[in-house]
Design a protein around this motif. Sequence first.
Motif, PDB file in Angstrom:
ATOM      1  N   GLU A   1      -5.084   0.045  -2.344  1.00  0.00           N
ATOM      2  CA  GLU A   1      -5.511   1.360  -1.891  1.00  0.00           C
ATOM      3  C   GLU A   1      -6.381   2.031  -2.933  1.00  0.00           C
ATOM      4  OE1 GLU A   1      -2.074   3.113   0.932  1.00  0.00           O
ATOM      5  OE2 GLU A   1      -1.588   3.052  -1.192  1.00  0.00           O
ATOM      6  N   ARG A   2      -7.334   2.815  -2.459  1.00  0.00           N
ATOM      7  CA  ARG A   2      -8.175   3.605  -3.358  1.00  0.00           C
ATOM      8  C   ARG A   2      -8.357   4.987  -2.759  1.00  0.00           C
ATOM      9  NH1 ARG A   2     -12.215   1.372  -7.198  1.00  0.00           N
ATOM     10  NH2 ARG A   2     -11.199  -0.489  -7.985  1.00  0.00           N
ATOM     11  N   LYS A   3      -8.418   5.987  -3.636  1.00  0.00           N
ATOM     12  CA  LYS A   3      -8.638   7.354  -3.166  1.00  0.00           C
ATOM     13  C   LYS A   3     -10.093   7.544  -2.760  1.00  0.00           C
ATOM     14  CE  LYS A   3      -4.986   9.522  -5.832  1.00  0.00           C
ATOM     15  NZ  LYS A   3      -4.630  10.545  -6.821  1.00  0.00           N
TER      16      LYS A   3
ATOM     17  N   PRO B   1       0.867  -1.180   0.000  1.00  0.00           N
ATOM     18  CA  PRO B   1       0.000   0.000   0.000  1.00  0.00           C
ATOM     19  C   PRO B   1       0.902   1.227   0.000  1.00  0.00           C
ATOM     20  CG  PRO B   1      -0.075  -1.108   2.130  1.00  0.00           C
ATOM     21  CD  PRO B   1       0.769  -1.947   1.240  1.00  0.00           C
ATOM     22  N   GLN B   2       1.215   1.725  -1.205  1.00  0.00           N
ATOM     23  CA  GLN B   2       2.314   2.669  -1.367  1.00  0.00           C
ATOM     24  C   GLN B   2       2.073   3.994  -0.633  1.00  0.00           C
ATOM     25  OE1 GLN B   2       5.149   1.923  -2.545  1.00  0.00           O
ATOM     26  NE2 GLN B   2       4.759   0.017  -3.619  1.00  0.00           N
ATOM     27  N   TYR B   3       0.863   4.496  -0.682  1.00  0.00           N
ATOM     28  CA  TYR B   3       0.594   5.752   0.034  1.00  0.00           C
ATOM     29  C   TYR B   3       0.811   5.560   1.532  1.00  0.00           C
ATOM     30  CZ  TYR B   3      -1.582  10.229   1.153  1.00  0.00           C
ATOM     31  OH  TYR B   3      -1.806  11.507   1.598  1.00  0.00           O
ATOM     32  N   GLN B   4       0.281   4.464   2.064  1.00  0.00           N
ATOM     33  CA  GLN B   4       0.451   4.194   3.489  1.00  0.00           C
ATOM     34  C   GLN B   4       1.917   4.020   3.850  1.00  0.00           C
ATOM     35  OE1 GLN B   4      -1.680   4.420   5.838  1.00  0.00           O
ATOM     36  NE2 GLN B   4      -0.464   3.613   7.538  1.00  0.00           N
ATOM     37  N   THR B   5       2.680   3.379   2.969  1.00  0.00           N
ATOM     38  CA  THR B   5       4.105   3.173   3.219  1.00  0.00           C
ATOM     39  C   THR B   5       4.821   4.514   3.358  1.00  0.00           C
ATOM     40  OG1 THR B   5       4.094   1.078   2.020  1.00  0.00           O
ATOM     41  CG2 THR B   5       6.215   2.159   2.275  1.00  0.00           C
TER      42      THR B   5
ATOM     43  N   LEU C   1       8.827   5.996 -11.757  1.00  0.00           N
ATOM     44  CA  LEU C   1       8.074   4.743 -11.689  1.00  0.00           C
ATOM     45  C   LEU C   1       6.694   5.078 -11.112  1.00  0.00           C
ATOM     46  CD1 LEU C   1      10.759   2.259 -10.317  1.00  0.00           C
ATOM     47  CD2 LEU C   1       9.959   2.501 -12.663  1.00  0.00           C
ATOM     48  N   GLN C   2       5.701   5.185 -11.985  1.00  0.00           N
ATOM     49  CA  GLN C   2       4.388   5.648 -11.548  1.00  0.00           C
ATOM     50  C   GLN C   2       3.800   4.772 -10.454  1.00  0.00           C
ATOM     51  OE1 GLN C   2       2.386   4.258 -15.553  1.00  0.00           O
ATOM     52  NE2 GLN C   2       0.802   4.495 -14.018  1.00  0.00           N
ATOM     53  N   PHE C   3       4.223   3.511 -10.399  1.00  0.00           N
ATOM     54  CA  PHE C   3       3.650   2.575  -9.435  1.00  0.00           C
ATOM     55  C   PHE C   3       4.121   2.872  -8.009  1.00  0.00           C
ATOM     56  CE2 PHE C   3       4.786   0.643 -13.517  1.00  0.00           C
ATOM     57  CZ  PHE C   3       3.520   0.475 -14.039  1.00  0.00           C
ATOM     58  N   LEU C   4       5.269   3.564  -7.880  1.00  0.00           N
ATOM     59  CA  LEU C   4       5.780   3.921  -6.557  1.00  0.00           C
ATOM     60  C   LEU C   4       5.487   5.373  -6.196  1.00  0.00           C
ATOM     61  CD1 LEU C   4       9.280   2.170  -6.598  1.00  0.00           C
ATOM     62  CD2 LEU C   4       7.099   1.278  -5.765  1.00  0.00           C
ATOM     63  N   ALA C   5       4.968   6.144  -7.134  1.00  0.00           N
ATOM     64  CA  ALA C   5       4.756   7.571  -6.905  1.00  0.00           C
ATOM     65  C   ALA C   5       3.878   7.876  -5.690  1.00  0.00           C
ATOM     66  CB  ALA C   5       4.175   8.216  -8.159  1.00  0.00           C
ATOM     67  N   PRO C   6       2.846   7.052  -5.349  1.00  0.00           N
ATOM     68  CA  PRO C   6       2.006   7.415  -4.202  1.00  0.00           C
ATOM     69  C   PRO C   6       2.760   7.548  -2.882  1.00  0.00           C
ATOM     70  CG  PRO C   6       0.873   5.795  -5.554  1.00  0.00           C
ATOM     71  CD  PRO C   6       2.267   5.907  -6.100  1.00  0.00           C
ATOM     72  N   ARG C   7       3.867   6.791  -2.715  1.00  0.00           N
ATOM     73  CA  ARG C   7       4.583   6.914  -1.444  1.00  0.00           C
ATOM     74  C   ARG C   7       5.172   8.329  -1.290  1.00  0.00           C
ATOM     75  NH1 ARG C   7       9.690   2.748  -2.042  1.00  0.00           N
ATOM     76  NH2 ARG C   7       7.957   1.284  -1.992  1.00  0.00           N
ATOM     77  N   PHE C   8       5.589   8.935  -2.389  1.00  0.00           N
ATOM     78  CA  PHE C   8       6.176  10.271  -2.312  1.00  0.00           C
ATOM     79  C   PHE C   8       5.095  11.346  -2.252  1.00  0.00           C
ATOM     80  CE2 PHE C   8       9.132   7.382  -4.391  1.00  0.00           C
ATOM     81  CZ  PHE C   8      10.144   7.408  -3.435  1.00  0.00           C
ATOM     82  N   THR C   9       3.939  11.066  -2.845  1.00  0.00           N
ATOM     83  CA  THR C   9       2.787  11.950  -2.664  1.00  0.00           C
ATOM     84  C   THR C   9       2.426  12.021  -1.186  1.00  0.00           C
ATOM     85  OG1 THR C   9       1.936  11.418  -4.862  1.00  0.00           O
ATOM     86  CG2 THR C   9       0.371  12.319  -3.267  1.00  0.00           C
ATOM     87  N   ALA C  10       2.454  10.868  -0.512  1.00  0.00           N
ATOM     88  CA  ALA C  10       2.143  10.831   0.921  1.00  0.00           C
ATOM     89  C   ALA C  10       3.159  11.635   1.727  1.00  0.00           C
ATOM     90  CB  ALA C  10       2.116   9.387   1.407  1.00  0.00           C
TER      91      ALA C  10
END
Length: 370
Positions: free
Chosen positions: A368-370, A145-149, A179-188
Amino acid sequence: MRVAALALLAVAPPSAAREPGNGITRPVVLPPFDPAARACTRPRGLRNELVFVQDNEREFVQGIARGLAVAASDRGLAYRVVRSNNNAALMIRQVNGLNAQKAGAIVVAPIDPPSLSPSLRRAIRGGAYVGAIVPPPATTILNAPQYQTGKVLAEAAAAHIRTRLGGKAKVVLLTHDNLQFLAPRFTAMRDTLRRLPGVTIVADISPVTVDRAGGHRTMKMILLAHPRVDVVLGADTVVLGALDALRQARKARPDQFLGGIDGERAAVAELKKAGSPYKASISLASPIFGYAMGRFASDWLSGKSVPQAMDILPKALTIANIAQYERDVADPRAVYADPRRRYSYLRMYGNICSDTRDRYLNFPWSSERK
């Protein structure tokens, strides 16, 4: 708002999202994995072999390789590793070669997912098990769960900024936004840090290579413009490289917060050092999910149903829990055998086998979902 897939009740049937020959290309919510699902036909004409196509030598992927090796040994699979050395064209040739050799199972950490995708689709259509670390396509996708990570790490940094740095900090983010698949962790991380008025992100950059050398080169460049840095966040391997650069420039301080993701041994060793700037590592326990994927490969070749996707849950390592974590990653077989311990690391979703391989995932899956 983000919720886990398990909390969602409306599950789109796979047939609603299928495109013939291309797998499931539009996002669907997968139900929990059913280990008692009906068995399928065993794939024919394939070698009883598991091959790990390894992108580079960072410790995180070495942990995957170790877990795969233990599972292959347990299940009587031939096992080998082919290394791509950060060369996307070489990786394509390697996977094409494995297809020609009729390898029964491939696990891959893709370097350039779009260019590798046609080769992986051919492997799946030929009946092979394909496990992918994050990007599609694959019969089993491993993701976190990249955002949570990213949020777990950023919240630890924010607490340090408030309590140790007086609410003010100059921050470096060493990202993987390419790498778009890992981008949510940096958004978080950005979402969390922007809530602190005293924080300035002085660099938000993706190292050219995701390894210690890449982090070192990037941090040396940043220090030319910003000689004082208080916080560095990213993957363990690049943040460790950044720490090397800080020490080389004599700019490492005990009150800094360097934190990474992956739970690499070198990062864990830094956490144990008195006065080290390295304050946190978010574990993704790669030997444990590597072991799980090795078992799935064996099950697939035996005609059994395996998960379409798997979460590896982020754990914030502290002095209080490092000892148990080290025991777990040293013996992934024991973790997998204990449902309670396994469930603390892994969540599994969906079902797929050789007969239903047209249902392979061909979209960036996440729980994860927004």
